[in-house]
Design a protein around this motif. Structure first.
Motif, PDB file in Angstrom:
ATOM      1  N   UNK A 278       0.861  -1.178   0.000  1.00 42.79           N
ATOM      2  CA  UNK A 278       0.000   0.000   0.000  1.00 42.79           C
ATOM      3  C   UNK A 278       0.898   1.229   0.000  1.00 42.79           C
ATOM      4  N   UNK A 279       0.382   2.299  -0.607  1.00 38.60           N
ATOM      5  CA  UNK A 279       1.133   3.549  -0.665  1.00 38.60           C
ATOM      6  C   UNK A 279       0.146   4.704  -0.632  1.00 38.60           C
TER       7      UNK A 279
ATOM      8  N   UNK B 204      -4.506  10.461  -0.777  1.00 42.80           N
ATOM      9  CA  UNK B 204      -4.366   9.464  -1.842  1.00 42.80           C
ATOM     10  C   UNK B 204      -3.892   8.154  -1.230  1.00 42.80           C
ATOM     11  N   UNK B 205      -4.546   7.042  -1.605  1.00 42.72           N
ATOM     12  CA  UNK B 205      -4.128   5.750  -1.078  1.00 42.72           C
ATOM     13  C   UNK B 205      -4.364   4.656  -2.112  1.00 42.72           C
ATOM     14  N   UNK B 206      -3.282   3.907  -2.393  1.00 45.31           N
ATOM     15  CA  UNK B 206      -3.372   2.694  -3.197  1.00 45.31           C
ATOM     16  C   UNK B 206      -3.198   1.513  -2.249  1.00 45.31           C
ATOM     17  N   UNK B 207      -4.136   0.597  -2.272  1.00 46.87           N
ATOM     18  CA  UNK B 207      -4.052  -0.578  -1.399  1.00 46.87           C
ATOM     19  C   UNK B 207      -4.299  -1.824  -2.239  1.00 46.87           C
ATOM     20  N   UNK B 208      -3.299  -2.684  -2.243  1.00 49.07           N
ATOM     21  CA  UNK B 208      -3.352  -3.909  -3.034  1.00 49.07           C
ATOM     22  C   UNK B 208      -3.726  -3.611  -4.488  1.00 49.07           C
TER      23      UNK B 208
ATOM     24  N   UNK C  17     -11.407   3.922  -1.982  1.00 49.42           N
ATOM     25  CA  UNK C  17     -12.528   4.831  -2.174  1.00 49.42           C
ATOM     26  C   UNK C  17     -12.639   5.848  -1.046  1.00 49.42           C
ATOM     27  N   UNK C  18     -12.381   5.435   0.195  1.00 46.41           N
ATOM     28  CA  UNK C  18     -12.587   6.336   1.324  1.00 46.41           C
ATOM     29  C   UNK C  18     -11.354   7.164   1.664  1.00 46.41           C
TER      30      UNK C  18
END
Length: 360
Positions: free
Chosen positions: A44-45, A98-102, A107-108
């Motif tokens: 995640x980033x 901003x969040x990238x997870x897997x 969305x949240x």
């Protein structure tokens, strides 16, 4: 890095990412990063912080403004318009999360906020904003199943807002700056720059336009005839034409070897060697219109055939320039015919007892 990552956000990311690359961070930017060793896990980033500056409007803002009148546009696009309109209102502070997870955008945890207007990813990714059908309203091509949002709005034929459409075939009119043409064609200018003007016509593949299409120059039309701003068919034999246009763009059908006559103002057959002429384009087979004497001009270097203007006998193939108003090449007279000059007779002898007035 922030600008590049924001570019992945649907709809507004491409515009916003480029804007942010030139702005500055106003407060500490919190960066989050983790790696999972689980078999089905992933990394995640994310980051969150504030960015200040003045944002210029995107090129799709006006289409978005128009699309709000579409009956199938709900609160989602209206919220996007309100957010963008606020963001370009002046020097503002933009909150970014901003969040990238897997390998998926969260969305949240992915959202933008300015002056109390929050734009979450769930609004951008809401059902109905992407995978839109032909005829449905759009602002960007990535919303359409066909990958083409047609911004060429015609208020007299269709809805007054952009809609998803099929990509255009080779030769179809197009506008620069959008991928509206079928592969591998691109939207290109048709013909050259007309008469020093910068007005250009564009089509998929740069193909010339059919009759009835708008034009500024003849080489933009399949017929090679542009008349009063419209591509039109070439004129046929004895149809009325405008002689002055022949110097710039021919109205008459060249395949039928026609030209626009100066006196007749009709499409005539091009003339062979020995026929009279006024301009080079009167002549067939790339012959030039040459002076023979003061009054005489003819196609090629040969003398003129009967019926054309002359100044002297040497201008004519018959070797007789018949006096008159005006004088014209004519056949020599047979024995017994009235004459005035020796050169008028086939025998080159006009006897005194048979001489008559010159106009007989």
């Amino acid at each position: 890095v922030i600008g590049g990552l924001l570019s992945t956000i649907p709809l507004i990311g491409g515009w916003l990412g480029d804007q942010i690359k030139s702005l500055s961070v106003t407060s500490s930017l919190k960066v989050m990063y983790s790696v999972s060793d689980h078999e089905n896990g992933g990394h995640s980033f994310g980051f969150e912080g504030q960015i200040a500056g003045s944002f210029s409007p995107p090129n799709w803002l006006n289409p978005l403004r128009r699309i709000l009148n579409s009956p199938d546009v709900g609160s989602s696009l209206r919220g996007i318009f309100s957010f963008v309109d606020t963001l370009i209102s002046g020097n503002v502070i933009l909150t970014v999360s901003f969040l990238i997870k897997e390998q998926q955008l969260s969305l949240d945890k992915t959202y933008l906020e300015v002056l109390g207007h929050k734009l979450g990813l769930e609004r951008l990714a809401e059902s109905g904003l992407i995978n839109r059908e032909i005829g449905q309203a759009c602002i960007l091509s990535l919303q359409c199943k066909t990958s083409f949002c047609d911004l060429g709005i015609n208020p007299f034929n269709g809805p007054p807002w952009p809609t998803c459409q099929e990509k255009r075939a080779l030769g179809s009119p197009c506008f620069v700056g959008a991928s509206q043409c079928e592969e591998p064609h691109t939207c290109r200018a048709v013909g050259g720059i007309p008469l020093g003007n910068i007005d250009l016509i564009y089509s998929c593949g740069g193909a010339k336009q059919p009759d009835g299409s708008p034009c500024y120059a003849a080489d933009q039309c399949k017929s090679n005839r542009c008349s009063w701003g419209t591509c039109r068919r070439r004129l046929r034999y004895m149809e009325r034409c405008s002689p002055g246009s022949e110097m710039l763009m021919s109205e008459c059908d060249h395949e039928d070897n026609l030209f626009c006559g100066t006196m007749s103002m009709r499409c005539e057959r091009k003339r062979n060697v020995g026929h009279g002429c006024t301009f080079d384009y009167y002549c067939a087979n790339s012959q030039t219109c040459q002076f023979k004497s003061v009054l005489a001009r003819g196609c090629g270097s040969a003398r003129l055939i009967n019926g054309y203007l002359c100044s002297r006998n040497a201008d004519c193939q018959s070797n007789r320039c018949k006096a008159g108003l005006p004088p014209r090449c004519a056949s020599k007279l047979a024995r017994g015919r009235s004459c005035f000059y020796n050169s008028s007779c086939q025998s080159n002898r006009c006897q005194t007892c048979t001489r008559r007035l010159w106009w007989r």
